[in-house]
Design an enzyme around this catalytic site. Sequence first.
Site, mmCIF file in Angstrom:
data_model
loop_
_atom_site.group_PDB
_atom_site.id
_atom_site.type_symbol
_atom_site.label_atom_id
_atom_site.label_comp_id
_atom_site.label_asym_id
_atom_site.label_seq_id
_atom_site.Cartn_x
_atom_site.Cartn_y
_atom_site.Cartn_z
ATOM 1 N N GLU A 94 0.798 -1.229 0.000
ATOM 2 C CA GLU A 94 0.000 0.000 0.000
ATOM 3 C C GLU A 94 0.835 1.286 0.000
ATOM 4 O O GLU A 94 0.441 2.276 -0.612
ATOM 5 C CB GLU A 94 -0.935 0.018 1.226
ATOM 6 C CG GLU A 94 -2.015 -1.052 1.205
ATOM 7 C CD GLU A 94 -3.104 -0.790 0.174
ATOM 8 O OE1 GLU A 94 -3.151 0.321 -0.379
ATOM 9 O OE2 GLU A 94 -3.887 -1.724 -0.093
ATOM 10 N N SER A 365 -50.978 -23.423 26.440
ATOM 11 C CA SER A 365 -51.423 -23.430 27.838
ATOM 12 C C SER A 365 -50.730 -22.392 28.702
ATOM 13 O O SER A 365 -51.170 -22.137 29.832
ATOM 14 C CB SER A 365 -51.217 -24.820 28.438
ATOM 15 O OG SER A 365 -52.059 -25.766 27.805
#
Length: 688
Positions: A94, A365
């Site tokens: 880079e 339930s």
Amino acid sequence: MRRHANEEHKSRRGLRLLLKLTLGSFLLGILIIGIGLLYLARTPLPTADSDRNSKLLDAHGDVLATFSSNAKNRTGVKLEQISPYLIQATLAVEDRNFYHHIGFDLRGMARAALVNVERLDKAQGASTLTQQLARNLYLNHERTWTRKLKEAMYSAQLEMKYSKNEILQMYLNEIYYGHGAYGIEAAAQMYFGKSAKSLTLGESALLAGVPKGPTYYSPYNSMKNAKDRQKTVLGTMVDTQNITRQEANAAYAQLLDIKPLSQRTAVDEAPYFRDYIRTVVVNQLGIDENLLDHGGLTIYSTLDRQAQQAAENAVTANAASSPDLEAALISIDPRTGYVKAYVGGTSYTNNQYNHVMARTRQPGSSFKPIMYLSALSSLKMTEASVFKSEPTMFHYDNNRKTYSPRNYGEKYLGEIDMRHAIAASDNIYAVNTLMTVGAENIIQMARNMGIDSPMEPVPSLALGTSPVSPFEMASAFAVISNQGKSVKPVSILKITDASGDTLYQNPPLPSTPQQIVSPAAAYVMTHLMESVFETGGTGNRVSSVMKRPVAGKTGTTNTDAWLVGFTPELSTAVWIGYDKGKALATAESRKAAPIFAAFTEKALEQVPPKIFPIPDGVVSVYVDPDSGKLATADCPIKQLEVFIKGTEPKELCTLHTHGKPEPIPGEPPVNPNHGWWSDLKRWWMNKQ
């Protein structure tokens, strides 16, 4: 001759003037540059985009997550915590002259400028690491001269204010490596499951090549492109004399253990909770979403990190191993309404759908306690009320319609009271209760307790056929735990802006919370729900795990499994099921209870067990479970039950005596099915 001399004089004067102008321009340029540099040195850099992301804090003030429109996955590390190979590879590919330039590669910039002039565009660039960092921190990536000018200015400021190592460290923590990973630590963990410090040469070369094109060079998208780029990086490292050709060849030949993307874990903790908070902030509090993403807000939440970890571990241990099986867990402090734990699914990476808020699941339930509480508080029934558990056809809607429920496994218990009906989850008893109390009254009770989802006033409502969300169920059961008082669920305590000014403050708890039902009715309901975890109860399989008094109710349909329950400190709803409505296998339908038990015990491991406080207006008597009347000395089982004062049975049982029934002469034996905390409560109540 004189004319020639005059011309020579004029020429010299013009040359001196030119020299003066040149020198003046040069000095003026130096002055302007000096002033510019002084201005840049004294001017603070703008707030970095990553620093403008709002933060979500837990109940102790620690950062849980950040908010960003890009959902950035980021973990910062120091330069010494990064593999030297990765640093060398990055600099080689880079910015080879990073330690020798002033933030700009002048030669490269001149070359790029010539190309741009020739092409009459801005296609070419020669960005240094410093320039890339400035662009990533403070700017967008559009190709405009204005952005280029700002990039140059910010690059100069970075070089003035930070050392080269500090700039390199910031760069490696900021650069994008694909798939949401920002910074080398997040990338190393995502791709290789290890820290950035442990990266090998081959791994470092591969990662250093990804930022050039995070999509194109991602090994997840194309291993060939990634390996080609790795080879280029290794060759560049040879050129810069960081490694030898032999080392490069060996690194290229290394077999890389790249982790499947599905194994990637979210860096943010509690991601489902973070998404829920986003919804609350934007939709309920009306704060602009862009301000949330980039306004540097601090959001103080109620989430408890220990409870959250306990919840995630319980879900993972019991549900995450089954493909596509989903789960949800929400836990609320019933005393304050504070949300303490929030798990919206088994894997956020694979499925971001938040099941905690899904109003598409039948509670089965687990809805029954809401109905029974309505029956108790209306005084239309007591826990000694008896119905016969047998196949029954119920008529409703002015006898124009019928409903014939069945018990699970076709198991019918004959004459039973409310305690046994709750423990065994008897459906016949439940529908009898609804027909006695009225469906509309039950719906109103559910509304008062915090359930907003649509409910149909039909007999099947008693069996939980109207879909609700886990969030609603935990809120409703919190009312029972909190002695009948309703406290609105709270997840956000305060929001401050980047300057520390308060944008939102949660109102303090009301001095007199809304009393939904009497404390006595809530306690009687709690007492009944404890039987779910005792012998014969549907939650009995986890009773050995629970080391403290707990009340709750299971719920099971073909596609959903629930356990909703509470202690004095936490009201928790657990749901298990499939998103596409796939039927649950028997083993899968039993996973909700172990999740509830494991979470509750771990979340409260530092909290001593407490019995549920017994309020005024509660009386205890021994009853015969077969008749529902006061037990006598002849009754084989004498069950201690609690009642709202004035509703306790007055008649003596006559089922087990042929003469005149006699009251109990002393303290009788109790039901052997009760646990140790039931005995403790019995002792306590007899002391009152």
